[in-house]
Scaffold this motif. Structure first.
Motif, mmCIF file in Angstrom:
data_model
loop_
_atom_site.group_PDB
_atom_site.id
_atom_site.type_symbol
_atom_site.label_atom_id
_atom_site.label_comp_id
_atom_site.label_asym_id
_atom_site.label_seq_id
_atom_site.Cartn_x
_atom_site.Cartn_y
_atom_site.Cartn_z
ATOM 1 N N SER A 48 41.358 44.431 48.371
ATOM 2 C CA SER A 48 42.280 43.353 48.029
ATOM 3 C C SER A 48 41.508 42.260 47.302
ATOM 4 O O SER A 48 40.273 42.229 47.307
ATOM 5 N N ASP A 49 42.223 41.337 46.676
ATOM 6 C CA ASP A 49 41.572 40.199 46.021
ATOM 7 C C ASP A 49 40.710 39.419 47.007
ATOM 8 O O ASP A 49 39.602 39.003 46.680
ATOM 9 N N ALA A 50 41.223 39.212 48.207
ATOM 10 C CA ALA A 50 40.471 38.458 49.215
ATOM 11 C C ALA A 50 39.178 39.178 49.595
ATOM 12 O O ALA A 50 38.134 38.541 49.771
ATOM 13 N N GLU A 51 39.218 40.488 49.716
ATOM 14 C CA GLU A 51 38.005 41.237 50.053
ATOM 15 C C GLU A 51 36.979 41.164 48.927
ATOM 16 O O GLU A 51 35.783 40.985 49.176
ATOM 17 N N LEU A 52 37.436 41.287 47.671
ATOM 18 C CA LEU A 52 36.515 41.187 46.539
ATOM 19 C C LEU A 52 35.877 39.805 46.479
ATOM 20 O O LEU A 52 34.673 39.669 46.290
ATOM 21 N N LEU A 53 36.678 38.782 46.663
ATOM 22 C CA LEU A 53 36.168 37.416 46.637
ATOM 23 C C LEU A 53 35.220 37.166 47.807
ATOM 24 O O LEU A 53 34.184 36.508 47.648
ATOM 25 N N ALA A 54 35.525 37.715 48.964
ATOM 26 C CA ALA A 54 34.647 37.557 50.132
ATOM 27 C C ALA A 54 33.264 38.144 49.850
ATOM 28 O O ALA A 54 32.251 37.574 50.274
ATOM 29 N N ILE A 55 33.212 39.237 49.133
ATOM 30 C CA ILE A 55 31.918 39.834 48.789
ATOM 31 C C ILE A 55 31.138 38.891 47.879
ATOM 32 O O ILE A 55 29.932 38.711 48.049
ATOM 33 N N SER A 82 46.693 41.321 39.800
ATOM 34 C CA SER A 82 46.413 40.821 41.145
ATOM 35 C C SER A 82 46.773 41.852 42.191
ATOM 36 O O SER A 82 47.800 42.508 42.114
ATOM 37 N N ARG A 83 45.906 41.975 43.172
ATOM 38 C CA ARG A 83 46.190 42.873 44.294
ATOM 39 C C ARG A 83 46.751 42.023 45.411
ATOM 40 O O ARG A 83 46.159 41.044 45.808
ATOM 41 N N ARG A 84 47.879 42.394 45.927
ATOM 42 C CA ARG A 84 48.500 41.653 47.023
ATOM 43 C C ARG A 84 48.408 42.478 48.288
ATOM 44 O O ARG A 84 48.807 43.633 48.312
ATOM 45 N N ALA A 85 47.863 41.879 49.320
ATOM 46 C CA ALA A 85 47.744 42.571 50.595
ATOM 47 C C ALA A 85 49.126 42.922 51.112
ATOM 48 O O ALA A 85 50.052 42.127 51.032
ATOM 49 N N GLY A 86 49.257 44.115 51.618
ATOM 50 C CA GLY A 86 50.502 44.529 52.220
ATOM 51 C C GLY A 86 51.491 45.145 51.251
ATOM 52 O O GLY A 86 52.560 45.559 51.643
ATOM 53 N N THR A 87 51.172 45.212 49.955
ATOM 54 C CA THR A 87 52.095 45.841 49.029
ATOM 55 C C THR A 87 51.914 47.339 49.098
ATOM 56 O O THR A 87 50.871 47.839 49.521
ATOM 57 N N GLU A 88 52.907 48.048 48.660
ATOM 58 C CA GLU A 88 52.895 49.506 48.719
ATOM 59 C C GLU A 88 51.644 50.073 48.055
ATOM 60 O O GLU A 88 51.308 49.715 46.941
ATOM 61 N N GLY A 89 50.935 50.918 48.747
ATOM 62 C CA GLY A 89 49.772 51.582 48.208
ATOM 63 C C GLY A 89 48.501 50.751 48.199
ATOM 64 O O GLY A 89 47.470 51.223 47.780
ATOM 65 N N GLN A 90 48.569 49.525 48.649
ATOM 66 C CA GLN A 90 47.392 48.663 48.662
ATOM 67 C C GLN A 90 46.867 48.527 50.082
ATOM 68 O O GLN A 90 47.621 48.572 51.034
ATOM 69 N N HIS A 91 45.580 48.307 50.172
ATOM 70 C CA HIS A 91 44.941 48.087 51.467
ATOM 71 C C HIS A 91 45.322 46.714 51.978
ATOM 72 O O HIS A 91 45.317 45.743 51.242
#
Length: 107
Positions: free
Chosen positions: A41-48, A2-11
């Protein structure tokens, strides 16, 4: 996984707003084309996958809500016979589109 927004190195996800209000180079599809899926992020992928929002909520807001209600991407994958989009306003079509899009890589 899972990609979490705001974690180190993540968009970090753009703030909740209509996609057209997000600077062009920060929009999910443009970032996907420029940086690849691993940068989103997971939210961006899901939004697509969802493609559109609903009145009063952007597609990114709906994606975040679906992720929150289902415990992330893993929860959406495990939605089984539930209708993942009903409570967020994505409707059955949007919820199932996301569920199908997330299931394809597992096959």
């Amino acid at each position: 996984m899972s990609r979490r927004a705001g974690t180190e190195g993540q968009h970090k996800d753009p703030p909740a707003s209509l996609i057209r209000e997000i600077p062009r180079d920060e929009r999910p599809r443009e970032r996907l084309l420029r940086c690849g899926p691993q940068a989103l992020s997971d939210a961006e992928l899901l939004a697509i996958l969802l493609r559109s929002g609903r009145p009063g909520a952007s597609v990114l807001e709906l994606a975040r809500e679906l992720l929150r209600q289902n415990g992330g991407l893993a929860g959406l994958l495990g939605a089984g016979g539930r209708r993942p989009g009903n409570s967020t306003g994505t409707g059955v079509r949007g919820g199932w589109a996301a569920s199908c899009g997330l299931t394809c890589p597992r096959r």
